[in-house]
Design an enzyme around this catalytic site. Structure first.
Site, short mmCIF file in Angstrom:
data_model
loop_
_atom_site.label_atom_id
_atom_site.label_comp_id
_atom_site.label_asym_id
_atom_site.label_seq_id
_atom_site.Cartn_x
_atom_site.Cartn_y
_atom_site.Cartn_z
N ASN A 178 0.80 -1.22 0.00
CA ASN A 178 0.00 0.00 0.00
C ASN A 178 0.84 1.27 0.00
OD1 ASN A 178 -2.60 1.59 0.61
ND2 ASN A 178 -1.28 2.14 2.32
N LYS A 234 2.03 3.52 -11.33
CA LYS A 234 0.83 2.70 -11.08
C LYS A 234 0.48 1.82 -12.28
CE LYS A 234 0.03 3.96 -6.85
NZ LYS A 234 0.14 2.98 -5.74
N TYR A 267 3.46 9.48 -11.27
CA TYR A 267 2.49 8.64 -10.57
C TYR A 267 1.86 7.63 -11.51
CZ TYR A 267 -1.31 7.49 -7.31
OH TYR A 267 -2.18 6.84 -6.48
#
Length: 256
Positions: free
Chosen positions: A90, A159, A155
């Site tokens: 996470n 991801k 980002y």
């Protein structure tokens, strides 16, 4: 008690989505090792959960970008509890910066935390899971792993790569009964979102209007999806990504 007796490691889990996952796991009977880079964050989180009556909580301070620290965390968990049944990757950061202005240092910082960290955790936990079998790894992705917008090149790259990591390991490690999946949250009202609004150029009203379910997601929505993937109920689920996004990715219209 869907995780009764299962040993779970959740990175970046002393606040936000990670904390919600930890609490959900504890309520389902799991033994959970929570994690942060800061010792004070780990100590405070463990103390808070114990004050709520959860005695099967442990903590470990570790920077997931450092493979030696990751190896030590997994070894600590294995020696103390005898196995690792569930890993949730996470820990993550975001930098909203115009692509022309994005520095090499900022780009590497995001990739180190959001991609290299999960890889290192998978490798070190996987060595243990390989011997015990029946394990589950859940990587936290994002809607920006599948749709894209301004100022998020670092980002989104990190991801999107998480989905590749998830699928490759799901195929590669299926022989060891290690399931590898991902969860892609949409817009959630968290501390990260509050910080992002100042540089991201959007408001609460923008997100609510654009989302087909017309609300922000709750961190509990993500925790519930992660719980399912961690449990034996999902023992035929691997190599897939669950979108918890209120329909954000599905919507391709131009009217709000």
């Amino acid at each position: 008690m869907r995780l009764k007796g299962k040993v779970c490691v959740v990175t970046g889990s002393c606040k936000g989505i990670g904390a919600s996952i930890v609490e959900r796991f504890l309520k389902e009977g799991a033994i959970v090792v929570t994690n942060s880079r800061k010792q004070e964050s780990v100590d405070r989180a463990v103390s808070d959960w114990k004050a709520k009556g959860f005695d099967k909580i442990d903590g470990y301070t570790c920077d997931v970008t450092d493979k030696k620290q990751v190896a030590a965390m997994m070894e600590y968990t294995y020696k103390k509890y005898g196995t690792i049944d569930v890993l949730v990757n996470n820990a993550g950061i975001n930098k909203i910066i115009d692509s022309f202005e994005l520095s090499p240092e900022d780009f590497r910082s995001v990739l180190n935390t959001n991609l290299c960290g999960p890889l290192f955790c998978c490798q070190e936990a996987g060595k243990i899971m390989k011997e015990t079998g029946g394990s589950s790894i859940i990587n936290i992705a994002s809607v920006f792993s599948q749709v894209y917008t301004y100022k998020r090149v670092a980002y989104s790259c990190s991801k999107t790569a998480i989905l590749a990591l998830t699928n490759v390991l799901a195929v590669e490690w299926a022989d060891y009964s290690i399931r590898v999946t991902a969860v892609a949250p949409g817009w959630l009202k968290t501390d990260m979102d509050e910080a992002d609004q100042s540089s991201g150029g959007y408001t609460d009203e923008d997100i609510i209007a654009r989302t087909p379910l017309h609300r922000y997601g709750k961190i509990e929505d993500v925790a519930n999806a992660v719980l399912y993937l961690a449990s034996d109920e999902a023992n035929y689920v691997t190599g897939t990504c669950f979108n918890v996004d209120g329909g954000w990715i599905s919507y391709g219209g131009w009217c709000r």
